[in-house]
Design a protein around this motif. Sequence first.
Motif, PDB file in Angstrom:
ATOM      1  N   LEU A 127      25.108  54.156  23.212  1.00  0.00           N
ATOM      2  CA  LEU A 127      24.660  54.165  24.605  1.00  0.00           C
ATOM      3  C   LEU A 127      24.541  52.744  25.149  1.00  0.00           C
ATOM      4  N   GLN A 128      24.095  51.843  24.320  1.00  0.00           N
ATOM      5  CA  GLN A 128      23.988  50.447  24.724  1.00  0.00           C
ATOM      6  C   GLN A 128      25.357  49.884  25.101  1.00  0.00           C
ATOM      7  N   VAL A 129      26.348  50.190  24.302  1.00  0.00           N
ATOM      8  CA  VAL A 129      27.704  49.712  24.566  1.00  0.00           C
ATOM      9  C   VAL A 129      28.264  50.354  25.832  1.00  0.00           C
ATOM     10  N   VAL A 130      28.056  51.641  25.987  1.00  0.00           N
ATOM     11  CA  VAL A 130      28.581  52.363  27.148  1.00  0.00           C
ATOM     12  C   VAL A 130      27.926  51.861  28.431  1.00  0.00           C
ATOM     13  N   ARG A 131      26.645  51.587  28.388  1.00  0.00           N
ATOM     14  CA  ARG A 131      25.918  51.146  29.580  1.00  0.00           C
ATOM     15  C   ARG A 131      26.320  49.752  30.019  1.00  0.00           C
ATOM     16  N   SER A 132      26.640  48.913  29.074  1.00  0.00           N
ATOM     17  CA  SER A 132      27.050  47.554  29.444  1.00  0.00           C
ATOM     18  C   SER A 132      28.528  47.600  29.801  1.00  0.00           C
ATOM     19  N   ARG A 133      28.815  47.580  31.053  1.00  0.00           N
ATOM     20  CA  ARG A 133      30.193  47.743  31.527  1.00  0.00           C
ATOM     21  C   ARG A 133      30.944  46.426  31.604  1.00  0.00           C
ATOM     22  N   ARG A 134      30.314  45.361  31.231  1.00  0.00           N
ATOM     23  CA  ARG A 134      30.990  44.070  31.281  1.00  0.00           C
ATOM     24  C   ARG A 134      32.042  43.989  30.197  1.00  0.00           C
ATOM     25  N   ALA A 135      33.138  43.348  30.543  1.00  0.00           N
ATOM     26  CA  ALA A 135      34.184  43.116  29.543  1.00  0.00           C
ATOM     27  C   ALA A 135      33.668  42.091  28.546  1.00  0.00           C
ATOM     28  N   PRO A 136      34.096  42.184  27.312  1.00  0.00           N
ATOM     29  CA  PRO A 136      33.608  41.227  26.320  1.00  0.00           C
ATOM     30  C   PRO A 136      34.065  39.818  26.665  1.00  0.00           C
ATOM     31  N   ALA A 137      33.179  38.869  26.466  1.00  0.00           N
ATOM     32  CA  ALA A 137      33.531  37.467  26.695  1.00  0.00           C
ATOM     33  C   ALA A 137      34.183  36.933  25.430  1.00  0.00           C
ATOM     34  N   TYR A 138      35.325  36.339  25.596  1.00  0.00           N
ATOM     35  CA  TYR A 138      36.031  35.788  24.455  1.00  0.00           C
ATOM     36  C   TYR A 138      35.625  34.340  24.253  1.00  0.00           C
ATOM     37  N   ARG A 139      35.788  33.877  23.044  1.00  0.00           N
ATOM     38  CA  ARG A 139      35.500  32.487  22.730  1.00  0.00           C
ATOM     39  C   ARG A 139      36.807  31.737  22.578  1.00  0.00           C
ATOM     40  N   GLY A 140      36.735  30.437  22.526  1.00  0.00           N
ATOM     41  CA  GLY A 140      37.921  29.623  22.320  1.00  0.00           C
ATOM     42  C   GLY A 140      38.784  29.552  23.569  1.00  0.00           C
ATOM     43  N   LEU A 141      40.083  29.362  23.351  1.00  0.00           N
ATOM     44  CA  LEU A 141      41.001  29.181  24.480  1.00  0.00           C
ATOM     45  C   LEU A 141      41.074  30.413  25.370  1.00  0.00           C
ATOM     46  N   ARG A 142      40.994  31.599  24.759  1.00  0.00           N
ATOM     47  CA  ARG A 142      41.055  32.815  25.576  1.00  0.00           C
ATOM     48  C   ARG A 142      39.854  32.888  26.512  1.00  0.00           C
ATOM     49  N   GLY A 143      38.680  32.486  26.033  1.00  0.00           N
ATOM     50  CA  GLY A 143      37.480  32.468  26.867  1.00  0.00           C
ATOM     51  C   GLY A 143      37.598  31.463  27.998  1.00  0.00           C
ATOM     52  N   VAL A 144      38.194  30.318  27.712  1.00  0.00           N
ATOM     53  CA  VAL A 144      38.410  29.307  28.745  1.00  0.00           C
ATOM     54  C   VAL A 144      39.350  29.862  29.798  1.00  0.00           C
ATOM     55  N   GLY A 145      40.409  30.537  29.360  1.00  0.00           N
ATOM     56  CA  GLY A 145      41.353  31.134  30.309  1.00  0.00           C
ATOM     57  C   GLY A 145      40.683  32.168  31.198  1.00  0.00           C
ATOM     58  N   GLN A 146      39.798  32.975  30.623  1.00  0.00           N
ATOM     59  CA  GLN A 146      39.071  33.958  31.432  1.00  0.00           C
ATOM     60  C   GLN A 146      38.190  33.259  32.463  1.00  0.00           C
ATOM     61  N   ARG A 147      37.523  32.191  32.039  1.00  0.00           N
ATOM     62  CA  ARG A 147      36.662  31.449  32.968  1.00  0.00           C
ATOM     63  C   ARG A 147      37.497  30.858  34.096  1.00  0.00           C
ATOM     64  N   TRP A 148      38.661  30.320  33.752  1.00  0.00           N
ATOM     65  CA  TRP A 148      39.531  29.762  34.783  1.00  0.00           C
ATOM     66  C   TRP A 148      40.005  30.854  35.744  1.00  0.00           C
ATOM     67  N   GLU A 149      40.296  32.036  35.226  1.00  0.00           N
ATOM     68  CA  GLU A 149      40.713  33.127  36.109  1.00  0.00           C
ATOM     69  C   GLU A 149      39.582  33.547  37.040  1.00  0.00           C
ATOM     70  N   ARG A 150      38.353  33.540  36.552  1.00  0.00           N
ATOM     71  CA  ARG A 150      37.215  33.871  37.428  1.00  0.00           C
ATOM     72  C   ARG A 150      37.050  32.817  38.520  1.00  0.00           C
ATOM     73  N   LEU A 151      37.200  31.541  38.148  1.00  0.00           N
ATOM     74  CA  LEU A 151      37.128  30.477  39.154  1.00  0.00           C
ATOM     75  C   LEU A 151      38.237  30.634  40.187  1.00  0.00           C
ATOM     76  N   ALA A 152      39.435  30.944  39.715  1.00  0.00           N
ATOM     77  CA  ALA A 152      40.577  31.134  40.619  1.00  0.00           C
ATOM     78  C   ALA A 152      40.319  32.293  41.567  1.00  0.00           C
ATOM     79  N   GLU A 153      39.798  33.397  41.037  1.00  0.00           N
ATOM     80  CA  GLU A 153      39.540  34.568  41.877  1.00  0.00           C
ATOM     81  C   GLU A 153      38.517  34.249  42.966  1.00  0.00           C
ATOM     82  N   LYS A 154      37.459  33.533  42.614  1.00  0.00           N
ATOM     83  CA  LYS A 154      36.457  33.153  43.620  1.00  0.00           C
ATOM     84  C   LYS A 154      37.084  32.317  44.716  1.00  0.00           C
ATOM     85  N   ARG A 155      37.925  31.373  44.322  1.00  0.00           N
ATOM     86  CA  ARG A 155      38.563  30.492  45.308  1.00  0.00           C
ATOM     87  C   ARG A 155      39.547  31.263  46.181  1.00  0.00           C
TER      88      ARG A 155
END
Length: 144
Positions: free
Chosen positions: A11-39
């Motif tokens: 239930l805890q997993v189902v309730r948290s609808r956020r996508a998993p945050a990745y670490r390393g380069l993939r996490g950096v890429g996700q952060r950059w995509e979020r910044l790009a989307e905001k802009r």
Amino acid sequence: MTPRLLVEKILQVVRSRRAPAYRGLRGVGQRWERLAEKRLCAEGYEIRARNYRAIGGEIDFIARQDGVLCFIEVKGRGGLRYGLPEEAVTAEKQRRIALAAEQYLQNERIGPVPCRFDVVSILERDGRVEVSILRGAFEVGDAR
């Protein structure tokens, strides 16, 4: 693990609808995509699709701005050691984006509409983040 504890974990997993945050380069890429989307949203882009995958290519964002359908690639760098982020959008990468764009237009049955290829460049250096949108960053003829 007891059945009750197992159910609570599920239930805890189902309730948290956020996508998993990745670490390393993939996490950096996700952060950059979020910044790009905001802009992009701040600049009046209406996001239609994210991370569109097609045979032979992928497009980070597909958006509409002022009646133009935009296929957007996001590139980021943590400094200038390897050049500017937008320089990583090579001719081969442009070809792959164009092929994916062509497939998107066919799959969505979008008729004649003005299209454009944009690049969002994100440069992190000296504790600052610079986000730039390069409209019409490249053009393609026939993607084949």
